[in-house]
Write an enzyme that holds these catalytic residues in place. Structure first.
Site, PDB file in Angstrom:
ATOM      1  N   LYS A  11     -27.088 -28.138  66.426  1.00  0.00           N
ATOM      2  CA  LYS A  11     -26.267 -28.304  67.622  1.00  0.00           C
ATOM      3  C   LYS A  11     -25.963 -26.945  68.290  1.00  0.00           C
ATOM      4  O   LYS A  11     -26.249 -25.894  67.728  1.00  0.00           O
ATOM      5  CB  LYS A  11     -24.971 -29.011  67.239  1.00  0.00           C
ATOM      6  CG  LYS A  11     -25.197 -30.449  66.759  1.00  0.00           C
ATOM      7  CD  LYS A  11     -23.867 -31.077  66.382  1.00  0.00           C
ATOM      8  CE  LYS A  11     -24.017 -32.513  65.967  1.00  0.00           C
ATOM      9  NZ  LYS A  11     -22.710 -33.125  65.646  1.00  0.00           N
ATOM     10  N   TYR A  51     -26.522 -40.485  72.634  1.00  0.00           N
ATOM     11  CA  TYR A  51     -25.286 -40.898  71.965  1.00  0.00           C
ATOM     12  C   TYR A  51     -24.697 -42.183  72.556  1.00  0.00           C
ATOM     13  O   TYR A  51     -23.512 -42.471  72.366  1.00  0.00           O
ATOM     14  CB  TYR A  51     -24.258 -39.764  72.018  1.00  0.00           C
ATOM     15  CG  TYR A  51     -24.595 -38.619  71.089  1.00  0.00           C
ATOM     16  CD1 TYR A  51     -24.482 -38.777  69.714  1.00  0.00           C
ATOM     17  CD2 TYR A  51     -25.046 -37.412  71.576  1.00  0.00           C
ATOM     18  CE1 TYR A  51     -24.799 -37.749  68.842  1.00  0.00           C
ATOM     19  CE2 TYR A  51     -25.373 -36.365  70.705  1.00  0.00           C
ATOM     20  CZ  TYR A  51     -25.234 -36.545  69.352  1.00  0.00           C
ATOM     21  OH  TYR A  51     -25.555 -35.516  68.492  1.00  0.00           O
ATOM     22  N   PHE A  59     -14.209 -40.229  71.650  1.00  0.00           N
ATOM     23  CA  PHE A  59     -14.759 -38.870  71.601  1.00  0.00           C
ATOM     24  C   PHE A  59     -16.066 -38.713  72.385  1.00  0.00           C
ATOM     25  O   PHE A  59     -16.616 -37.620  72.457  1.00  0.00           O
ATOM     26  CB  PHE A  59     -14.987 -38.440  70.139  1.00  0.00           C
ATOM     27  CG  PHE A  59     -15.931 -39.331  69.368  1.00  0.00           C
ATOM     28  CD1 PHE A  59     -17.306 -39.196  69.488  1.00  0.00           C
ATOM     29  CD2 PHE A  59     -15.432 -40.305  68.518  1.00  0.00           C
ATOM     30  CE1 PHE A  59     -18.169 -40.022  68.778  1.00  0.00           C
ATOM     31  CE2 PHE A  59     -16.285 -41.128  67.797  1.00  0.00           C
ATOM     32  CZ  PHE A  59     -17.670 -40.984  67.939  1.00  0.00           C
ATOM     33  N   ARG A  87     -28.901 -36.154  54.948  1.00  0.00           N
ATOM     34  CA  ARG A  87     -27.471 -36.481  55.029  1.00  0.00           C
ATOM     35  C   ARG A  87     -26.696 -35.741  53.930  1.00  0.00           C
ATOM     36  O   ARG A  87     -25.603 -35.232  54.168  1.00  0.00           O
ATOM     37  CB  ARG A  87     -27.237 -37.991  54.899  1.00  0.00           C
ATOM     38  CG  ARG A  87     -27.933 -38.852  55.913  1.00  0.00           C
ATOM     39  CD  ARG A  87     -27.395 -38.793  57.297  1.00  0.00           C
ATOM     40  NE  ARG A  87     -26.036 -39.248  57.384  1.00  0.00           N
ATOM     41  CZ  ARG A  87     -25.299 -39.155  58.491  1.00  0.00           C
ATOM     42  NH1 ARG A  87     -25.805 -38.627  59.585  1.00  0.00           N
ATOM     43  NH2 ARG A  87     -24.067 -39.574  58.513  1.00  0.00           N
ATOM     44  N   THR A  93     -19.042 -35.186  58.063  1.00  0.00           N
ATOM     45  CA  THR A  93     -18.865 -34.763  59.454  1.00  0.00           C
ATOM     46  C   THR A  93     -17.760 -33.718  59.576  1.00  0.00           C
ATOM     47  O   THR A  93     -17.897 -32.735  60.297  1.00  0.00           O
ATOM     48  CB  THR A  93     -18.541 -35.989  60.340  1.00  0.00           C
ATOM     49  OG1 THR A  93     -19.596 -36.943  60.196  1.00  0.00           O
ATOM     50  CG2 THR A  93     -18.420 -35.595  61.794  1.00  0.00           C
ATOM     51  N   ARG A 104     -22.464 -28.189  56.476  1.00  0.00           N
ATOM     52  CA  ARG A 104     -21.195 -28.227  57.209  1.00  0.00           C
ATOM     53  C   ARG A 104     -20.068 -27.520  56.473  1.00  0.00           C
ATOM     54  O   ARG A 104     -19.266 -26.821  57.089  1.00  0.00           O
ATOM     55  CB  ARG A 104     -20.836 -29.668  57.530  1.00  0.00           C
ATOM     56  CG  ARG A 104     -21.772 -30.249  58.598  1.00  0.00           C
ATOM     57  CD  ARG A 104     -21.521 -31.704  58.834  1.00  0.00           C
ATOM     58  NE  ARG A 104     -22.267 -32.209  59.972  1.00  0.00           N
ATOM     59  CZ  ARG A 104     -22.590 -33.474  60.127  1.00  0.00           C
ATOM     60  NH1 ARG A 104     -22.245 -34.364  59.204  1.00  0.00           N
ATOM     61  NH2 ARG A 104     -23.267 -33.867  61.188  1.00  0.00           N
ATOM     62  N   ASN A 114     -19.915 -28.935  64.257  1.00  0.00           N
ATOM     63  CA  ASN A 114     -20.296 -29.093  62.856  1.00  0.00           C
ATOM     64  C   ASN A 114     -21.778 -28.793  62.590  1.00  0.00           C
ATOM     65  O   ASN A 114     -22.352 -29.289  61.636  1.00  0.00           O
ATOM     66  CB  ASN A 114     -19.889 -30.469  62.339  1.00  0.00           C
ATOM     67  CG  ASN A 114     -20.552 -31.607  63.077  1.00  0.00           C
ATOM     68  OD1 ASN A 114     -21.509 -31.424  63.814  1.00  0.00           O
ATOM     69  ND2 ASN A 114     -20.039 -32.804  62.871  1.00  0.00           N
ATOM     70  N   HIS A 117     -26.830 -32.451  63.402  1.00  0.00           N
ATOM     71  CA  HIS A 117     -26.877 -33.912  63.504  1.00  0.00           C
ATOM     72  C   HIS A 117     -28.029 -34.380  62.638  1.00  0.00           C
ATOM     73  O   HIS A 117     -29.059 -33.705  62.544  1.00  0.00           O
ATOM     74  CB  HIS A 117     -27.137 -34.361  64.951  1.00  0.00           C
ATOM     75  CG  HIS A 117     -27.572 -35.795  65.045  1.00  0.00           C
ATOM     76  ND1 HIS A 117     -26.679 -36.822  65.163  1.00  0.00           N
ATOM     77  CD2 HIS A 117     -28.813 -36.354  65.001  1.00  0.00           C
ATOM     78  CE1 HIS A 117     -27.356 -37.974  65.200  1.00  0.00           C
ATOM     79  NE2 HIS A 117     -28.649 -37.719  65.112  1.00  0.00           N
ATOM     80  N   GLU A 128     -34.502 -42.353  67.037  1.00  0.00           N
ATOM     81  CA  GLU A 128     -34.095 -41.015  67.462  1.00  0.00           C
ATOM     82  C   GLU A 128     -35.301 -40.086  67.596  1.00  0.00           C
ATOM     83  O   GLU A 128     -35.364 -39.277  68.525  1.00  0.00           O
ATOM     84  CB  GLU A 128     -33.074 -40.439  66.483  1.00  0.00           C
ATOM     85  CG  GLU A 128     -31.734 -41.144  66.563  1.00  0.00           C
ATOM     86  CD  GLU A 128     -30.692 -40.577  65.621  1.00  0.00           C
ATOM     87  OE1 GLU A 128     -31.013 -39.692  64.783  1.00  0.00           O
ATOM     88  OE2 GLU A 128     -29.526 -41.011  65.715  1.00  0.00           O
TER      89      GLU A 128
END
Length: 143
Positions: A11, A51, A59, A87, A93, A104, A114, A117, A128
């Site tokens: 990100k 998203y 959010f 993951r 998160t 993270r 964070n 993704h 995705e």
């Protein structure tokens, strides 16, 4: 074990902090292979589309604003159980709740910033990946 592919995004905060190499090092050490990658600046429409599942969440607007705030590094990872492995590497998160040693926990500043993704299921990973990459953009499977 299943050979899978998953989408990962470094990100804007991760790119801005020059963490791409560190994130990739962690992928590779965990046995994941980068089979496609692209640095890009998401448009408002791209971020909103990606998203869209969160459109009704409180959010959503802040997430989109954040994701268009700077360049991102989008990649496809391949490996045994790639979705769950990625993951696990990312951690929770909220970096305060993430296990020590995860991306993270070690690198993120906040729940909003964070660093990464990752797809949350094999089915979502397929969708995705297709959102950002054509089939011809992906390296052939390793097996």
């Amino acid at each position: 074990m299943a050979l899978e592919r998953t989408l990962s995004i470094v990100k804007p905060d991760g790119v801005q902090k020059n963490l791409i190499g560190e994130v990739y090092r962690r992928f590779e050490q965990a046995g994941l292979r980068v089979v496609a990658a692209r640095m890009m600046q998401l448009s408002q429409a791209q971020a909103e589309g990606f998203y869209a599942v969160h459109r009704e969440r409180p959010f959503f607007k802040d997430l989109v604003k954040y994701m268009v705030s700077g360049p991102v590094m989008v990649q496809v990872l391949e490996g045994e159980n790639a979705v769950s492995k990625n993951r696990e590497l990312m951690g929770a998160t909220d970096p305060k709740k993430a296990d020590k040693g995860t991306i993270r926990a070690d690198l993120a500043a906040s729940i909003e910033e964070n660093v990464v993704h990752g797809s949350d299921s094999v089915e979502n990973a397929k969708n995705e990946i297709a959102y950002f990459f054509a089939a011809a953009d992906l390296c052939p499977r390793t097996r």
